[in-house]
Structure formats: C-alpha cells, structure tokens
Motif scaffolding. Structure first.
Motif, mmCIF file in Angstrom:
data_model
loop_
_atom_site.group_PDB
_atom_site.id
_atom_site.type_symbol
_atom_site.label_atom_id
_atom_site.label_comp_id
_atom_site.label_asym_id
_atom_site.label_seq_id
_atom_site.Cartn_x
_atom_site.Cartn_y
_atom_site.Cartn_z
ATOM 1 N N ILE A 20 46.057 -63.368 32.047
ATOM 2 C CA ILE A 20 44.903 -62.633 32.283
ATOM 3 C C ILE A 20 44.477 -62.668 30.624
ATOM 4 C CG2 ILE A 20 42.896 -60.776 31.951
ATOM 5 C CD1 ILE A 20 44.179 -60.368 34.634
ATOM 6 N N TYR A 90 40.839 -55.916 24.384
ATOM 7 C CA TYR A 90 40.653 -55.949 25.232
ATOM 8 C C TYR A 90 41.899 -55.564 25.333
ATOM 9 C CZ TYR A 90 36.917 -59.597 26.571
ATOM 10 O OH TYR A 90 36.611 -59.823 26.915
ATOM 11 N N ASN A 92 44.110 -54.574 27.764
ATOM 12 C CA ASN A 92 44.461 -55.996 28.927
ATOM 13 C C ASN A 92 46.116 -55.375 29.265
ATOM 14 O OD1 ASN A 92 44.590 -57.798 31.064
ATOM 15 N ND2 ASN A 92 46.928 -58.723 29.374
ATOM 16 N N VAL A 144 40.743 -52.894 30.692
ATOM 17 C CA VAL A 144 41.266 -53.497 31.905
ATOM 18 C C VAL A 144 41.522 -52.658 32.858
ATOM 19 C CG1 VAL A 144 42.272 -55.229 33.182
ATOM 20 C CG2 VAL A 144 41.278 -56.179 31.387
ATOM 21 N N SER A 146 41.425 -52.318 37.500
ATOM 22 C CA SER A 146 41.063 -52.414 38.665
ATOM 23 C C SER A 146 40.890 -51.934 40.326
ATOM 24 C CB SER A 146 43.126 -52.576 39.296
ATOM 25 O OG SER A 146 43.868 -52.229 40.537
ATOM 26 N N LYS A 161 45.055 -46.244 36.662
ATOM 27 C CA LYS A 161 43.934 -47.136 36.136
ATOM 28 C C LYS A 161 42.146 -46.105 36.616
ATOM 29 C CE LYS A 161 45.646 -51.081 34.974
ATOM 30 N NZ LYS A 161 45.044 -51.125 33.779
ATOM 31 N N LEU A 185 36.595 -53.805 33.024
ATOM 32 C CA LEU A 185 36.487 -54.941 33.732
ATOM 33 C C LEU A 185 37.537 -55.233 34.747
ATOM 34 C CD1 LEU A 185 36.167 -58.567 33.882
ATOM 35 C CD2 LEU A 185 38.375 -58.267 32.000
ATOM 36 N N ASP A 186 37.013 -55.528 35.851
ATOM 37 C CA ASP A 186 37.887 -55.971 36.818
ATOM 38 C C ASP A 186 38.320 -57.261 36.875
ATOM 39 O OD1 ASP A 186 39.389 -56.086 39.043
ATOM 40 O OD2 ASP A 186 37.544 -55.266 40.668
ATOM 41 N N PRO A 187 39.650 -58.067 36.401
ATOM 42 C CA PRO A 187 39.773 -58.957 36.478
ATOM 43 C C PRO A 187 39.497 -60.139 38.501
ATOM 44 C CG PRO A 187 41.657 -58.751 36.495
ATOM 45 C CD PRO A 187 40.874 -57.072 36.297
ATOM 46 N N ALA A 210 34.978 -62.577 32.697
ATOM 47 C CA ALA A 210 36.455 -61.972 31.466
ATOM 48 C C ALA A 210 35.441 -61.524 29.868
ATOM 49 C CB ALA A 210 37.602 -62.498 31.802
#
Length: 235
Positions: A20, A90, A92, A144, A146, A161, A185-187, A210
């Motif tokens: 990601i 970000y 991430n 980020v 989940s 998370k 952000l949930d990818p 994203a």
C-alpha cells in the motif's frame, strides 16, 4: 470532488517499500507531490525513489525501525532538517502479530509489539509534524486502520488499530480550525504481506481511493474512508 492542489507539497509515507505504501507514493507523485519514503532500510526504497524521481518530483529516503523510539526520533529529525515541511502524512507502516488459534493465551509481547509500532510510533509521528502544519495552516494526516473484526485470533493487531481509531476520533476536531485534516483509511483486504496471498483485492486497487483523504478540500475530518469504495473509479 474539489481536489486540493498538492503539487510541490511534501508527503511522508511510512512503510513505503512495498504494498500500500508503494502505491500511495506513486499516486502522490502523479499529482506532483514530493515524497519522503520510509522503510526499515534505505535499500528497500531505492528502486521506488528512482521511479518517483523520473516523474519529476523530489524524493527523500529515510530508514527507521518503528519499534525503536530512538530510531523514530532520528528519522523525524532527519525529515525536519531535510525538507521545508511535511504537509501530508500517511501512517501506513504496521506489524501483524501471529494468528493465535489459542487466543485465550495471547502472549503479552504480541500486544507490546503491536502497540509500539502501530500506535505509539504513529501517534508520535503525528505529534511531531502537526505543529508545522498548523503554522502553514494546511495539512493532511491519513492514519491507516483495518476492517478486521470478530476474529479474536487477531486481537493484538485489531486492538492496536482500534486505538488508532480512538486517537483520530479524539484529536481530529481540535486540528480542523488550523486547516489540518486528520482521517482514517481502510485500504480493504488486499494481497499484501499483511493481507496474505488469498485476499480478494489486488494491491493496485487501493488507488485512487487511498488518495482521497489527501486530496479532500471540504473540511472533512475525523472520518473513515474506504479505499475500495473508489476502486475502478476516477476522482
């Protein structure tokens, strides 16, 4: 969607060497955004740095093990000494602790590892870079999270998370007046090192969704964005 102009701004992407983080870095560069690439070792982002530079943006590579706060401090010092200011973050990078079938006997170390990387380092990166964003009256922080739920075998990861979610919920409203927007952000479940080879989505499907919380210009803050809502679409 009214998009902010991020050309010439600087973004820090943690965990940028693959998955990601790599996709986000490429997407930001396509908008003319300069990128600080974080990974555990500089060599891990060498090829990506060259690819981004070929797009005409500036690139800085930094390395840090996010379970070691002294390395986090050193990374932040390097970033702040090397670029005019980070406008977009970000967060991430994350670690996934082992899947524990015997979830009633989780080792305490699973929680320590998860929270050190996924929560403590994430929050410290935010707190270090927010003041500069406030001074410039513009910033975007994307943490980020989940969608994992109802899987006690992943409790250490999932609760870390959840802590990130709570941090954003409690913090975002205090930043909005200064022009700093912080969102989640949930990818989606993707075929990455964390998601595994059987996940339904390709890592490429994280774009363009994203990028939405980095590009929003309507004051939205403290919200959860689902990257897969934008899969196959143009923003």
């Amino acid at each position: 969607m009214n998009k902010a102009d991020i050309a010439g701004k600087w973004a820090l992407v943690t965990g940028a060497s693959r998955g990601i983080g790599q996709q986000v870095s490429l997407g930001l560069a396509d908008y003319g955004c300069n990128v600080v690439l974080h990974s555990r070792e500089i060599a891990h982002t060498q090829a990506l740095a060259a690819e981004l530079a070929a797009k005409g943006v500036q690139v800085l590579q930094v390395a840090a093990e996010l379970s070691d706060q002294s390395q986090v401090d050193a990374m932040l010092a390097t970033v702040q000494d090397s670029v005019p200011g980070i406008d977009i973050v970000y967060n991430n990078a994350a670690v996934m602790t082992p899947y524990r079938n015997d979830w009633l006997n989780f080792p305490a170390e699973d929680f320590r590892t998860s929270f050190e990387v996924n929560v403590i380092s994430l929050i410290r990166i935010c707190l270090a870079l927010i003041p500069g964003m406030q001074e410039r009256a513009w910033g975007r922080i994307i943490n980020v999270t989940s969608g994992v739920k109802n899987q006690p075998q992943m409790t250490a990861y999932a609760t870390s998370k959840a802590a990130v979610d709570k941090f954003v919920a409690d913090t975002a409203g205090s930043l909005k007046e200064a022009g700093v927007l912080m969102n989640l952000l949930d990818p989606g479940w993707l075929r990455t090192d964390l998601g595994g080879p059987h996940a339904p989505g390709s890592v490429e499907s994280v774009l363009p969704g994203a990028l939405v919380p980095a590009l929003i210009d309507d004051g939205t803050t403290g919200q959860l964005f689902h990257a897969q809502d934008y899969a196959g679409k143009t923003i």
